[in-house]
Design a protein around this motif. Sequence first.
Motif, short mmCIF file in Angstrom:
data_model
loop_
_atom_site.label_atom_id
_atom_site.label_comp_id
_atom_site.label_asym_id
_atom_site.label_seq_id
_atom_site.Cartn_x
_atom_site.Cartn_y
_atom_site.Cartn_z
N PRO A 158 0.81 -1.21 0.00
CA PRO A 158 0.00 0.00 0.00
C PRO A 158 0.85 1.26 0.00
CG PRO A 158 -0.91 -1.61 1.51
CD PRO A 158 0.40 -2.15 1.02
N GLN A 159 0.44 2.18 -0.80
CA GLN A 159 1.02 3.50 -0.95
C GLN A 159 2.34 3.46 -1.71
OE1 GLN A 159 1.98 5.59 2.60
NE2 GLN A 159 1.78 7.58 1.63
N PHE A 160 3.23 2.49 -1.45
CA PHE A 160 4.53 2.50 -2.10
C PHE A 160 4.63 1.52 -3.25
CE2 PHE A 160 5.44 4.17 2.10
CZ PHE A 160 6.08 5.32 1.74
N SER A 161 3.62 0.70 -3.46
CA SER A 161 3.62 -0.25 -4.55
C SER A 161 4.89 -1.09 -4.56
CB SER A 161 3.46 0.47 -5.89
OG SER A 161 2.23 1.10 -5.94
N ASN A 162 5.37 -1.53 -3.40
CA ASN A 162 6.55 -2.40 -3.36
C ASN A 162 6.22 -3.73 -4.01
OD1 ASN A 162 7.94 -0.51 -1.96
ND2 ASN A 162 7.39 -1.31 0.05
N MET A 176 12.33 -9.03 5.78
CA MET A 176 12.85 -7.80 5.18
C MET A 176 12.59 -6.63 6.11
SD MET A 176 11.98 -7.98 1.12
CE MET A 176 13.24 -6.73 0.84
N GLN A 177 13.45 -5.63 5.97
CA GLN A 177 13.27 -4.36 6.67
C GLN A 177 13.11 -3.25 5.64
OE1 GLN A 177 16.53 -1.88 8.46
NE2 GLN A 177 15.67 -2.67 10.39
N TRP A 178 12.03 -2.42 5.78
CA TRP A 178 11.79 -1.32 4.84
C TRP A 178 11.72 -0.01 5.61
CZ3 TRP A 178 11.96 -1.60 -0.32
CH2 TRP A 178 11.82 -2.85 -0.92
N THR A 179 12.46 0.96 5.09
CA THR A 179 12.34 2.33 5.61
C THR A 179 11.55 3.13 4.57
OG1 THR A 179 14.42 2.20 6.80
CG2 THR A 179 13.57 4.41 6.31
N ASN A 180 10.33 3.53 4.93
CA ASN A 180 9.42 4.21 4.01
C ASN A 180 9.42 5.70 4.30
OD1 ASN A 180 8.47 1.71 2.90
ND2 ASN A 180 7.32 1.42 4.80
N LEU A 218 6.61 8.84 -3.00
CA LEU A 218 6.85 7.85 -1.96
C LEU A 218 8.16 7.12 -2.28
CD1 LEU A 218 3.24 6.65 -2.29
CD2 LEU A 218 4.08 7.77 -0.24
N GLN A 219 9.02 7.02 -1.31
CA GLN A 219 10.30 6.34 -1.49
C GLN A 219 10.46 5.27 -0.41
OE1 GLN A 219 13.48 9.18 -1.52
NE2 GLN A 219 12.75 10.23 -3.36
N ALA A 220 11.15 4.19 -0.77
CA ALA A 220 11.37 3.12 0.20
C ALA A 220 12.74 2.49 -0.04
CB ALA A 220 10.27 2.07 0.10
N VAL A 221 13.42 2.19 1.03
CA VAL A 221 14.71 1.50 0.99
C VAL A 221 14.57 0.22 1.81
CG1 VAL A 221 17.15 1.61 1.55
CG2 VAL A 221 15.96 3.68 0.76
N GLY A 222 14.87 -0.91 1.17
CA GLY A 222 14.70 -2.19 1.84
C GLY A 222 15.99 -3.00 1.88
N ARG A 223 16.04 -3.92 2.81
CA ARG A 223 17.21 -4.82 2.92
C ARG A 223 16.73 -6.16 3.46
NH1 ARG A 223 17.69 -0.70 6.21
NH2 ARG A 223 19.27 0.25 4.89
N ASP A 224 17.45 -7.19 3.11
CA ASP A 224 17.14 -8.53 3.57
C ASP A 224 17.76 -8.72 4.96
OD1 ASP A 224 17.39 -11.41 4.07
OD2 ASP A 224 16.69 -11.63 2.00
N ILE A 225 16.92 -9.03 5.98
CA ILE A 225 17.42 -9.22 7.35
C ILE A 225 17.10 -10.64 7.82
CG2 ILE A 225 17.20 -6.77 7.91
CD1 ILE A 225 14.58 -7.46 9.37
N HIS A 226 16.94 -11.52 6.83
CA HIS A 226 16.53 -12.87 7.19
C HIS A 226 17.57 -13.56 8.09
CE1 HIS A 226 13.86 -16.28 6.69
NE2 HIS A 226 14.92 -17.06 6.48
N ASP A 227 18.85 -13.43 7.74
CA ASP A 227 19.90 -14.08 8.54
C ASP A 227 19.92 -13.53 9.95
OD1 ASP A 227 20.53 -15.57 6.33
OD2 ASP A 227 22.20 -14.28 5.70
N ARG A 228 19.75 -12.21 10.07
CA ARG A 228 19.74 -11.60 11.40
C ARG A 228 18.56 -12.12 12.22
NH1 ARG A 228 17.76 -5.73 12.07
NH2 ARG A 228 15.93 -6.90 12.75
#
Length: 675
Positions: A543-547, A588-592, A605-615
């Motif tokens: 929603p909103q960011f169409s990720n 995943m972690q997203w900073t919106n 709308l901008q979003a930066v994401g990263r994979d945090i599965h291992d953490r």
Amino acid sequence: MDDLEVEVQGRRIPLEIKTAPVLNEAGEIIYVINAFQDISDRRQAEADRVAAQTLGHELRLLEQVLDVILAGYWDWNIPAHQEYLSPGFKRMFGYEDHELPNTPEAWQDLIVPEDLPGVFACFDRHVQSHGEEPFYNEVRYRHKDGSTVWVMCSGRVIEWDAAGQPLRMVGCHVDISDRKHLELELQESKATLQDILENAPAAIVTLRQLSDRFWVTTYRSGGCDRVFGYTVKELKDTPGLWLSRVVEEDRHVVITNDTSLDSLPYHRTAEYRFRHKDGGIRWISAVQSIRWDDTLQCAIATVIESDITQNKRAELALQDSEVRYRTLLETSPVGIFRNDVTGQCIYANPQLQDMTGLPLEGILGDGWSRNLHPENQDFMAAAWSTFVEQSNLGQEASYQHEYRYFAADGSERWGFVQAVPEYSASGLLVGFVGSTVDITDRKHAEKLLQDSEARYLSILQDQTELIKRCRPDGTIVFVNDALCHYFGLTKEEVIGRRRYPSGTMLLNANGVRSDPQSSATTTSRSDLVEQEGEDKDVLWFIPQFSNVSKIYPDDQSIVDDCLASLSPDQPVSTIEHRVVMSRGVRWMQWTNRAIYNEQGTLIELQAVGRDIHDRKLAEEQVRASEAALLEAQQVAHIGNWMFDPATQTITWSQELYRMFGLDPSQPTPSQQFSV
């Protein structure tokens, strides 16, 4: 034998003769016996019978004539309380003869109640004056069909007793509904006309010219007070007042004793100035009409005078405005032009001449196109031709274009031109007006911005984080290579797309969540997964960011709450959630970040994401180890505590609390207690 008449002492007596013969035995007449009988009474009875028959016939004929001519009459036997109502009387109100009794109550029940007291009062005056005051009324009756019938009722007492009391009264009813309706319409028309005359914003005056050419005012409307400030009474009581207030230089245009009547009828409209009662000067428009009246054998003038001061001021203001408009055109820093309905230029202000380096004569007509860049000439000419053609056909058309041209010094520059149709007050196309401005500096700035944007995008492309940008409507405008690689997509599959599966919720520019496909309440993510199927490759737009992702159903509320919290005061939010991918579920972690303009409207709308599965796995393992340790301590009845020298705090395990019988919700015991 035939009857005889004899005269006895001067009186003629009718006799009936009866003869009887006397016969002998042989049957022969031997003598005749004659008997004479006076039949005066019989003759008189017969004459009375014939006269009665004749009178009855005449009365019936008279009744029919009265019923037809008068439309109804009545004969009232007052002591007997009986009143004959003719058939025509009853038909007047829609009744047959047998439907109404011949009694006074019959007509009294039909008359409109408000009119009955007046009829009785008129009857009393007629009786009290012994018939000197006529019995005459115009009253309303109720027709059988519910309508109202206006009736003229006239009558007279024709028999009185010795004491002067009425015995018999006759009269007639005449239907005057048509006349009454005309009278009412005339009254309404007169009232309406009078209302118009008295309340019109104009002053209406009529005058009559006497034989000595002297004009006499015969009527003034109440509008005189509104136009001149003087009441009708003030103008009437002070002859010459009105003319004295007309500005002297303008008196020749108003009707005075010097007005020439060489040609009639006489019609004209004049304007003059009048000194109002409040001392101010008013402009007055007078529509003057003079005609000759054959009946009165004199000239009749009608003048309708209106206060046009505001219009005059508007005219002067318009003249001033036109001067200012011309000044603005001449001094404007923007090139301005006007074209006729065929599209040919008929005016160009000095700024346009300076921009093009062409004199006015060189711009007029189609000369304006001579300094266009060769690559723009054909396009601009065709676009202008289409604009002119559509406008002349009454179609909605617009003309806005950027173009290149050569300035007076020969340099290549950029311009922006726009034009609109120009219409008259009646809605007719009279030409075109437009403006052109030099946008070379803006074009250079755009080029620099594009270069800067390219550098910015190249930096984003090199990032290892997943980066995306989209408009408020969900249209993705940018994704970096890392995002495409992570989800196994190409940029062509993502950029420019705006796909909303049924039930997807957006946060619009006003912060309201809605379903772009319908106004219905959105379905849950779990329902949608069930609808689409677990194995189907569905592109979910966050929603909103169409990720581009498939959000784990149990985590959808985390995403919704995060996006709902964004506002101009809190434009950034970071969340952690799971996504379903072909290689399994990943954390995943997203900073919106929501970007708003100065008015607080969402623009990007901008979003930066990263994979945090291992953490997340490591954290889960730590939690599992801690749980196992806790379970071992509980089994072995071993408690432990830890002391942090930096904070000087002690932490007890749950088992240690249990062993000492202390409440874990209470403050941790001191270091001395632990020792």
